[in-house]
Design a protein around this motif. Structure first.
Motif, PDB file in Angstrom:
ATOM      1  N   SER A  41       0.828  -1.212   0.000  1.00 52.59           N
ATOM      2  CA  SER A  41       0.000   0.000   0.000  1.00 52.59           C
ATOM      3  C   SER A  41       0.861   1.260   0.000  1.00 52.59           C
ATOM      4  N   LYS A  42       1.900   1.262   0.853  1.00 46.22           N
ATOM      5  CA  LYS A  42       2.783   2.441   0.928  1.00 46.22           C
ATOM      6  C   LYS A  42       3.568   2.629  -0.368  1.00 46.22           C
ATOM      7  N   SER A  43       3.989   1.510  -0.995  1.00 42.01           N
ATOM      8  CA  SER A  43       4.761   1.635  -2.243  1.00 42.01           C
ATOM      9  C   SER A  43       3.874   2.164  -3.370  1.00 42.01           C
ATOM     10  N   ILE A  44       2.571   1.805  -3.356  1.00 45.06           N
ATOM     11  CA  ILE A  44       1.632   2.350  -4.352  1.00 45.06           C
ATOM     12  C   ILE A  44       1.500   3.863  -4.144  1.00 45.06           C
ATOM     13  N   GLN A  45       1.306   4.256  -2.862  1.00 41.45           N
ATOM     14  CA  GLN A  45       1.165   5.691  -2.556  1.00 41.45           C
ATOM     15  C   GLN A  45       2.408   6.474  -2.959  1.00 41.45           C
ATOM     16  N   GLU A  46       3.572   5.869  -2.701  1.00 41.74           N
ATOM     17  CA  GLU A  46       4.856   6.525  -3.026  1.00 41.74           C
ATOM     18  C   GLU A  46       4.996   6.730  -4.532  1.00 41.74           C
ATOM     19  N   LYS A  47       4.638   5.673  -5.288  1.00 48.70           N
ATOM     20  CA  LYS A  47       4.730   5.730  -6.745  1.00 48.70           C
ATOM     21  C   LYS A  47       3.828   6.836  -7.298  1.00 48.70           C
ATOM     22  N   VAL A  48       2.610   6.908  -6.753  1.00 50.07           N
ATOM     23  CA  VAL A  48       1.645   7.918  -7.216  1.00 50.07           C
ATOM     24  C   VAL A  48       2.152   9.320  -6.874  1.00 50.07           C
ATOM     25  N   SER A  49       2.696   9.487  -5.655  1.00 46.80           N
ATOM     26  CA  SER A  49       3.139  10.822  -5.215  1.00 46.80           C
ATOM     27  C   SER A  49       4.315  11.344  -6.042  1.00 46.80           C
ATOM     28  N   LYS A  86      -1.423  12.292 -10.982  1.00 47.15           N
ATOM     29  CA  LYS A  86      -2.042  12.224  -9.647  1.00 47.15           C
ATOM     30  C   LYS A  86      -3.552  12.447  -9.736  1.00 47.15           C
ATOM     31  N   VAL A  87      -3.944  13.446 -10.529  1.00 49.99           N
ATOM     32  CA  VAL A  87      -5.370  13.777 -10.670  1.00 49.99           C
ATOM     33  C   VAL A  87      -6.115  12.605 -11.318  1.00 49.99           C
ATOM     34  N   ILE A  88      -5.521  12.027 -12.384  1.00 55.20           N
ATOM     35  CA  ILE A  88      -6.169  10.896 -13.081  1.00 55.20           C
ATOM     36  C   ILE A  88      -6.304   9.695 -12.138  1.00 55.20           C
ATOM     37  N   PHE A  89      -5.212   9.405 -11.381  1.00 51.23           N
ATOM     38  CA  PHE A  89      -5.250   8.263 -10.474  1.00 51.23           C
ATOM     39  C   PHE A  89      -6.311   8.465  -9.391  1.00 51.23           C
ATOM     40  N   VAL A 107      -0.098  -1.835 -11.758  1.00 48.95           N
ATOM     41  CA  VAL A 107       0.000  -2.283 -10.359  1.00 48.95           C
ATOM     42  C   VAL A 107      -0.329  -3.774 -10.279  1.00 48.95           C
ATOM     43  N   LYS A 108      -1.364  -4.171 -11.027  1.00 51.66           N
ATOM     44  CA  LYS A 108      -1.774  -5.582 -11.038  1.00 51.66           C
ATOM     45  C   LYS A 108      -0.637  -6.487 -11.540  1.00 51.66           C
ATOM     46  N   ASN A 109       0.119  -5.986 -12.523  1.00 54.32           N
ATOM     47  CA  ASN A 109       1.211  -6.782 -13.109  1.00 54.32           C
ATOM     48  C   ASN A 109       2.378  -7.005 -12.155  1.00 54.32           C
ATOM     49  N   LEU A 110       2.453  -6.232 -11.067  1.00 54.58           N
ATOM     50  CA  LEU A 110       3.508  -6.445 -10.064  1.00 54.58           C
ATOM     51  C   LEU A 110       3.509  -7.887  -9.574  1.00 54.58           C
ATOM     52  N   MET A 111       2.309  -8.461  -9.428  1.00 53.33           N
ATOM     53  CA  MET A 111       2.181  -9.836  -8.926  1.00 53.33           C
ATOM     54  C   MET A 111       1.866 -10.820 -10.048  1.00 53.33           C
ATOM     55  N   GLY A 112       2.288 -10.486 -11.272  1.00 53.43           N
ATOM     56  CA  GLY A 112       2.160 -11.434 -12.387  1.00 53.43           C
ATOM     57  C   GLY A 112       0.934 -11.258 -13.243  1.00 53.43           C
ATOM     58  N   GLY A 113      -0.006 -10.402 -12.814  1.00 52.83           N
ATOM     59  CA  GLY A 113      -1.157 -10.061 -13.651  1.00 52.83           C
ATOM     60  C   GLY A 113      -2.389 -10.924 -13.489  1.00 52.83           C
ATOM     61  N   ILE A 128      -5.756  -2.071  -1.459  1.00 51.78           N
ATOM     62  CA  ILE A 128      -5.165  -3.210  -2.167  1.00 51.78           C
ATOM     63  C   ILE A 128      -6.213  -3.863  -3.067  1.00 51.78           C
ATOM     64  N   ASN A 129      -7.435  -4.020  -2.557  1.00 47.74           N
ATOM     65  CA  ASN A 129      -8.525  -4.559  -3.381  1.00 47.74           C
ATOM     66  C   ASN A 129      -8.640  -3.790  -4.692  1.00 47.74           C
ATOM     67  N   ASN A 130      -8.660  -2.453  -4.580  1.00 49.05           N
ATOM     68  CA  ASN A 130      -8.883  -1.603  -5.754  1.00 49.05           C
ATOM     69  C   ASN A 130      -7.682  -1.568  -6.694  1.00 49.05           C
ATOM     70  N   CYS A 131      -6.475  -1.370  -6.123  1.00 42.24           N
ATOM     71  CA  CYS A 131      -5.299  -1.151  -6.974  1.00 42.24           C
ATOM     72  C   CYS A 131      -4.741  -2.440  -7.570  1.00 42.24           C
ATOM     73  N   LEU A 132      -4.775  -3.539  -6.796  1.00 44.84           N
ATOM     74  CA  LEU A 132      -4.265  -4.816  -7.328  1.00 44.84           C
ATOM     75  C   LEU A 132      -5.362  -5.605  -8.052  1.00 44.84           C
ATOM     76  N   CYS A 133      -6.602  -5.060  -7.998  1.00 46.81           N
ATOM     77  CA  CYS A 133      -7.759  -5.713  -8.643  1.00 46.81           C
ATOM     78  C   CYS A 133      -7.940  -7.142  -8.141  1.00 46.81           C
ATOM     79  N   VAL A 134      -7.899  -7.311  -6.817  1.00 47.77           N
ATOM     80  CA  VAL A 134      -8.045  -8.635  -6.212  1.00 47.77           C
ATOM     81  C   VAL A 134      -9.157  -8.604  -5.172  1.00 47.77           C
TER      82      VAL A 134
END
Length: 579
Positions: A266-274, A281-284, A312-318, A338-344
């Motif tokens: 979660s923190k790495s997603i936030q960091e990447k976006v920031s 940022k606005v689109i995300f 983001v989903k592809n980080l874990m193989g897609g 995580i549900n939203n960003c990793l689509c899981v």
């Protein structure tokens, strides 16, 4: 640091894995192990772990599991208490046994799982009379053996699983074969499992959570690809830049996790976006808010999943569809992100909703019992509250060689085995359970470590700076905080030593520099007192008032009244965690 270029996964069929397990069990019998005599596995998660475990089960030998991260004395305690003579470990952990063998006089045989890159150069420095054997040699002995399997019965001990221990000495929890089978059934009844699933295994198999989920895979025909935290994704620390991590090669559909790992994602997603441009940022943010709104209404957003969240989903193989989180509470914020960003879909224990752990499963009964001392009652409105008591075939036989402790927490009634969880819960209208408190002063932090608050307080009270202390642990965080009543003179001396100007006691307690200095003093004192890093408070609040019985914060015997202290200082506690 050594970096790896990983190859493809090489698969074994279920028939091959079964044959290897059979041979390993027979090989152990050839080496002198007998049904009913305990054997230890002390190794990190890998395919040989599961092959060895099932070979052991086939011979009705109780398996003792010990965390690879425990200290030498705790490991020796588990080995000595269970009176094992054979230990199964890995080449990587073998050097640890040079010291441990002097503490474990009964151990006569060490079997080690080999390494792809290294070999055992020599056995110098190991205790004389200890036989050190390769894992493959045991398989070979078993393949040539005529020993029959000795299948276990429902009441036979499958595992003695050592916990990480809240008071320094780990306890062995006895799991019978019927406990494992009942829990597997409960899991299969509550979780969708598909023929196309692939599991990525990396959490410790010495923990019942990972062992259970991987056993479900063996039961339902789901392949398991093994990984490690340092090789899982392309950017993992042991993967050579530009090459693929395990998830990119394996394309798993499901995994287990603990909240701490999900928080890091979660923190790495936030960091990447920031770090992105303002437009990105606005689109995300728009995409995230849009998806959150429609997901809460029960709809999916396939277009956004492909375009905005695809990377983001592809980080874990897609292909990841299911993450099973356990071991500690997962915060609702991380769960939704995580549900939203990793689509899981994340299941927390047995439930997909945020902050809750699910309804009773098919193999388990629950009772709710009022806890008067904590003001939790089954008559509470809007939801009944109290301690959850669990009953059924999934309940452990108790603690190994600790009959008094077993009688405290387990009992038999109505033809069932019951366990007092110590978890304070509320039952919602739809029958789902939400854990809201812990009866004991034992807190499980987000990474799964147990902190005995009373033990930590007892150690830190011996620091000259401390007149009184109340340690607080939030199970959705990975560190403790503390309210400290300081010794006035000692605090003034420390301020002088740190060059902080002469002030009143109240002003000194409010000084942020002095607060940092006290945190450091407590850390130094905690290390000397042999406290673990996670047990030492990472932030403190210096309290000016002396806690006394007439304030209602301590009992007449000056024991802390935790609930009252937490209530009085809840703003300070929130501020410490926010800082």
């Amino acid at each position: 640091m050594l970096k790896y270029v990983m190859g493809d996964y090489r698969w074994k069929t279920f028939a091959e894995a079964n044959m290897l397990s059979t041979n390993f069990g027979r090989g152990l019998r050839e080496l002198g192990s007998r049904p009913g005599e305990n054997i230890v596995i002390f190794a990190e998660t890998r395919e040989e772990w599961m092959i060895a475990a099932h070979g052991i089960f086939k011979q009705n030998i109780p398996l003792v599991t010990i965390y690879a991260t425990l200290g030498d004395e705790a490991i020796a305690h588990g080995i000595n208490e269970t009176e094992v003579t054979t230990v199964i470990t890995s080449l990587e952990l073998l050097p640890k046994f040079k010291k441990i063998l002097s503490l474990t006089p009964r151990v006569k045989t060490i079997i080690y799982m080999e390494d792809q890159l290294k070999t055992l150069e020599n056995t110098n420095g190991y205790k004389e009379g200890v036989n050190i054997i390769k894992f493959t040699e045991v398989l070979k002995k078993g393949a040539e053996s005529k020993v029959d399997s000795c299948p276990p019965g429902p009441e036979d001990t499958a595992i003695i699983m050592y916990t990480s221990g809240s008071t320094g000495v780990p306890k062995g929890v006895i799991l019978l074969h019927k406990n494992l089978i009942a829990t597997l059934k409960g899991f299969c009844d509550s979780t969708d499992i598909y023929e196309t699933d692939i599991m990525i295994g990396f959490l410790p198999l010495a923990h019942v959570f990972e062992l259970l989920v991987e056993s479900v895979c063996l039961l339902t025909g789901v392949p398991i690809g093994y990984s490690g935290a340092l090789t899982m994704i392309d950017s993992s620390s042991k993967i050579k830049r530009g090459t693929k991590g395990d998830a990119s090669v394996l394309h798993p559909t499901c995994m287990t996790s603990v909240p701490l790992i999900l928080d890091r994602i979660s923190k790495s997603i936030q960091e990447k976006v920031s770090k992105g441009s303002n437009l990105k940022k606005v689109i995300f943010k728009f995409a995230y808010d849009y998806k959150t709104k429609w997901k809460r209404r029960g709809y999916s957003t396939p277009l956004l999943d492909k375009t905005i969240f695809g990377a983001v989903k592809n980080l874990m193989g897609g292909n990841m569809r299911l993450v099973i989180s356990g071991g500690a509470p997962l915060s609702p914020e991380t769960h939704e992100q995580i549900n939203n960003c990793l689509c899981v879909t994340i299941i927390q224990v047995y439930d997909t909703s945020y902050g809750r752990v699910g309804a009773p499963c098919t193999i388990c009964d629950i009772k709710l019992v009022s806890w008067e001392e904590g003001n939790y009652r089954v008559t509470d409105k809007p939801f009944p509250r109290g301690e959850v008591i669990l009953g059924g075939d999934n309940i452990s036989a108790g603690y190994y060689k600790l009959p008094e402790k077993t009688d405290e927490e387990f009992f038999d009634a109505d033809g069932k085995r019951w366990f007092k969880t110590g978890d304070i819960c509320e039952i919602h209208d739809d029958g789902v359970v939400k854990i809201i408190d812990r009866k004991k002063d034992l807190v499980k932090l987000q990474a799964g470590e147990y902190v005995s608050l009373g033990k930590v307080e007892a150690q830190l009270k011996t620091c000259p700076l401390v007149d009184n202390i109340c340690v607080y642990g939030d199970s959705s965080k990975h560190f403790c905080v503390a309210l400290v009543v300081p010794n006035q003179q000692q605090l003034k001396d420390l301020a002088e030593k740190k060059g902080i100007p002469d002030k009143s006691f109240e002003d000194l307690c409010a000084d942020p520099e002095l607060e940092k200095a006290v945190v450091q003093e407590l850390a130094d004192h905690g290390k000397k007192s042999k406290l673990q890093k996670f047990e030492i408070p990472a932030a403190i609040k210096l309290v000016t008032e002396v806690w006394s019985p007439d304030m209602g914060l301590v009992t007449a015997a000056f024991k802390l009244k935790r609930k009252d202290i937490e209530e009085r200082y809840k703003h300070e506690i929130n501020r410490m965690y926010a800082s």
